[in-house]
Motif scaffolding. Structure first.
Motif, PDB file in Angstrom:
ATOM      1  N   PHE A 129     -62.839  55.791  38.521  1.00 10.86           N
ATOM      2  CA  PHE A 129     -62.476  56.561  39.787  1.00 10.86           C
ATOM      3  C   PHE A 129     -64.118  57.186  40.284  1.00 10.86           C
ATOM      4  CE2 PHE A 129     -58.386  56.944  38.007  1.00 10.86           C
ATOM      5  CZ  PHE A 129     -57.657  56.440  39.105  1.00 10.86           C
ATOM      6  N   PHE A 130     -64.567  57.097  41.292  1.00 11.80           N
ATOM      7  CA  PHE A 130     -65.398  57.710  41.844  1.00 11.80           C
ATOM      8  C   PHE A 130     -65.208  58.773  42.969  1.00 11.80           C
ATOM      9  CE2 PHE A 130     -68.952  58.272  44.911  1.00 11.80           C
ATOM     10  CZ  PHE A 130     -70.005  58.361  44.346  1.00 11.80           C
ATOM     11  N   LEU A 131     -65.812  59.875  42.835  1.00 13.89           N
ATOM     12  CA  LEU A 131     -65.228  60.849  43.603  1.00 13.89           C
ATOM     13  C   LEU A 131     -66.515  61.165  44.473  1.00 13.89           C
ATOM     14  CD1 LEU A 131     -63.767  63.665  41.028  1.00 13.89           C
ATOM     15  CD2 LEU A 131     -62.774  61.860  42.397  1.00 13.89           C
ATOM     16  N   GLU A 186     -63.847  51.121  40.354  1.00 11.64           N
ATOM     17  CA  GLU A 186     -62.577  50.505  40.651  1.00 11.64           C
ATOM     18  C   GLU A 186     -61.870  50.879  41.889  1.00 11.64           C
ATOM     19  OE1 GLU A 186     -60.589  48.446  36.854  1.00 11.64           O
ATOM     20  OE2 GLU A 186     -60.793  50.589  36.557  1.00 11.64           O
ATOM     21  N   VAL A 187     -61.903  52.357  41.852  1.00 10.15           N
ATOM     22  CA  VAL A 187     -61.319  53.024  42.993  1.00 10.15           C
ATOM     23  C   VAL A 187     -62.496  54.187  43.527  1.00 10.15           C
ATOM     24  CG1 VAL A 187     -59.508  54.424  44.061  1.00 10.15           C
ATOM     25  CG2 VAL A 187     -58.858  52.501  42.275  1.00 10.15           C
ATOM     26  N   ALA A 188     -62.509  54.058  44.980  1.00  9.51           N
ATOM     27  CA  ALA A 188     -63.675  55.279  45.446  1.00  9.51           C
ATOM     28  C   ALA A 188     -62.503  56.047  46.205  1.00  9.51           C
ATOM     29  CB  ALA A 188     -64.588  54.557  46.109  1.00  9.51           C
ATOM     30  N   LEU A 229     -59.499  54.890  48.397  1.00  8.12           N
ATOM     31  CA  LEU A 229     -58.424  55.853  48.672  1.00  8.12           C
ATOM     32  C   LEU A 229     -58.851  57.055  49.280  1.00  8.12           C
ATOM     33  CD1 LEU A 229     -55.335  56.332  48.324  1.00  8.12           C
ATOM     34  CD2 LEU A 229     -55.975  57.018  45.998  1.00  8.12           C
ATOM     35  N   PRO A 230     -58.864  57.358  50.603  1.00  7.96           N
ATOM     36  CA  PRO A 230     -59.135  58.591  51.256  1.00  7.96           C
ATOM     37  C   PRO A 230     -58.098  59.604  50.843  1.00  7.96           C
ATOM     38  CG  PRO A 230     -59.315  56.848  52.843  1.00  7.96           C
ATOM     39  CD  PRO A 230     -58.428  56.493  51.652  1.00  7.96           C
ATOM     40  N   ILE A 231     -58.449  60.708  50.901  1.00  4.16           N
ATOM     41  CA  ILE A 231     -57.466  62.039  50.547  1.00  4.16           C
ATOM     42  C   ILE A 231     -57.534  63.019  51.840  1.00  4.16           C
ATOM     43  CG2 ILE A 231     -56.558  63.706  48.958  1.00  4.16           C
ATOM     44  CD1 ILE A 231     -57.290  62.077  46.762  1.00  4.16           C
ATOM     45  N   GLN A 232     -56.771  63.411  52.451  1.00  6.34           N
ATOM     46  CA  GLN A 232     -57.038  64.522  53.467  1.00  6.34           C
ATOM     47  C   GLN A 232     -56.442  65.763  52.803  1.00  6.34           C
ATOM     48  OE1 GLN A 232     -54.490  62.940  56.758  1.00  6.34           O
ATOM     49  NE2 GLN A 232     -55.946  61.206  57.169  1.00  6.34           N
ATOM     50  N   LEU A 233     -57.681  66.486  52.605  1.00  7.30           N
ATOM     51  CA  LEU A 233     -57.440  67.824  52.183  1.00  7.30           C
ATOM     52  C   LEU A 233     -56.872  68.650  53.272  1.00  7.30           C
ATOM     53  CD1 LEU A 233     -60.319  68.179  49.825  1.00  7.30           C
ATOM     54  CD2 LEU A 233     -58.269  67.400  49.253  1.00  7.30           C
ATOM     55  N   GLY A 234     -55.907  69.394  53.020  1.00  8.13           N
ATOM     56  CA  GLY A 234     -55.229  70.726  53.740  1.00  8.13           C
ATOM     57  C   GLY A 234     -55.950  72.050  53.341  1.00  8.13           C
ATOM     58  N   TYR A 235     -55.749  72.806  53.849  1.00  2.85           N
ATOM     59  CA  TYR A 235     -56.181  74.222  53.531  1.00  2.85           C
ATOM     60  C   TYR A 235     -55.525  75.344  53.921  1.00  2.85           C
ATOM     61  CZ  TYR A 235     -57.402  75.065  58.613  1.00  2.85           C
ATOM     62  OH  TYR A 235     -57.205  75.223  59.826  1.00  2.85           O
ATOM     63  N   TYR A 236     -55.415  76.513  53.303  1.00  5.02           N
ATOM     64  CA  TYR A 236     -54.701  77.724  53.329  1.00  5.02           C
ATOM     65  C   TYR A 236     -55.306  78.664  54.177  1.00  5.02           C
ATOM     66  CZ  TYR A 236     -51.473  76.213  49.699  1.00  5.02           C
ATOM     67  OH  TYR A 236     -50.328  75.304  48.907  1.00  5.02           O
ATOM     68  N   THR A 237     -54.659  79.015  55.134  1.00  2.00           N
ATOM     69  CA  THR A 237     -55.134  80.094  55.911  1.00  2.00           C
ATOM     70  C   THR A 237     -54.963  81.456  55.447  1.00  2.00           C
ATOM     71  OG1 THR A 237     -53.228  80.817  56.849  1.00  2.00           O
ATOM     72  CG2 THR A 237     -54.224  78.884  57.779  1.00  2.00           C
TER      73      THR A 237
END
Length: 305
Positions: A129-131, A186-188, A229-237
């Motif tokens: 994996f590549f972050l 292998e996976v970005a 593999l895009p990851i959509q990060l939510g957040y806490y208010t």
């Protein structure tokens, strides 16, 4: 009278004898002087002739010595030039040999997908994996994901994750560091948050290295050299409420080329972001949830492919 006559005759004979002897003596002396002068003259002539004879020989000796000196100098110069040419030839061969060795080493390095990874302790043929993330906004999420992925078990063991803060390379240059790792993963994984995408809206006038990584990852993905593999990060208010990731309209991204000098310049910023959002994303609710989704994705699309 007889006695007088006898004495006269005796006197005449004596005087005649004396005159004859004096004459003989004078003539002998003259002869000796003449002989001596002749011998002196002959000796002088001989010495002159000898000196005249010896002059050419000395001149010839001087001429031979000069010629010998000239020849020695000439051959010495040739010898020095020969040594200089041999040295330059040796130096040139040595430089060519070093050049060939360097080129061979570079070829070997290019054959190895990535260089030494200090964190993982050996030469990695590739990271699983590549972050890809923006440090200013998503570093904590990247750190948590790295720790989670390094502690789970896939079908073939623990995955190897590239995180730039620990996987340092022999060189810090962008091309041989992060881009080399992108080429050989292998996976970005792209960590996307609303605030992390804001700078891309001005990437036509302000170069952005995170978007540069997006560009290279998209090209690798479209060339089928890695999975994305895009990851959509939510957040806490502040009130503790979880907000899901809501992407901005695609129209906010300039329909112009990225101004970064290392950009591949194959697509406009808007086209690159369009390609990115066409891919199936993971929408997050918690760290554990998307870690497991990543492992499931890896097992399905990489190990069982």
């Amino acid at each position: 009278s007889r006695s007088v006559t006898a004495s006269q005759s005796t006197t005449q004979s004596e005087s005649g004898t004396q005159s004859e002897s004096g004459t003989q003596t004078k003539s002998g002396t003259q002869t000796k002087l003449a002989t001596q002068s002749q011998s002196v003259t002959q000796s002088q002539l001989q010495s002159q002739s000898r000196s005249e004879t010896s002059k050419p020989s000395s001149e010839s000796k001087i001429t031979i010595g000069t010629a010998a000196t000239i020849l020695i100098s000439f051959f010495s110069s040739i010898f020095v030039l020969f040594l200089l040419a041999a040295f330059l030839s040796y130096r040139k061969r040595n430089l060519n040999r070093k050049k060939i060795m360097i080129e061979t080493q570079l070829e070997i390095v290019n054959m190895i997908p990535v260089t030494y990874c200090e964190y993982h302790g050996n030469l990695q043929t590739m990271h699983n994996f590549f972050l890809c993330y923006r440090k200013q906004t998503d570093r904590e999420n990247a750190k948590k994901l790295f720790t989670s992925l390094e502690n789970v078990v896939t079908l073939v063991g623990t995955p190897v994750v590239y995180w730039d803060e620990v996987c340092a390379y022999a060189t810090d240059s962008f091309e041989t560091g992060r881009l080399k790792s992108i080429e050989n993963c292998e996976v970005a994984i792209l960590l996307l948050s609303e605030i992390s995408l804001k700078p891309i809206e001005q990437a036509n006038i302000l170069a952005d290295e995170v978007f540069l990584e997006y560009e290279f990852i998209i090209e690798q993905f479209l060339s089928k050299k890695c999975l994305l593999l895009p990851i959509q990060l939510g957040y806490y208010t502040a009130e503790g409420l979880f907000k899901k990731f809501r992407p901005a309209p695609i129209s906010v991204y300039p329909n112009e080329m990225h101004c970064h000098p290392k950009s591949p310049q194959k697509r406009t910023i808007r086209e690159t972001m369009t390609e990115l959002f066409r891919i199936q994303h993971i929408r997050t609710l918690s760290d554990k949830e998307y870690t497991q989704q990543i492992i499931d994705f890896y097992n399905t699309n990489v190990l069982n492919a």
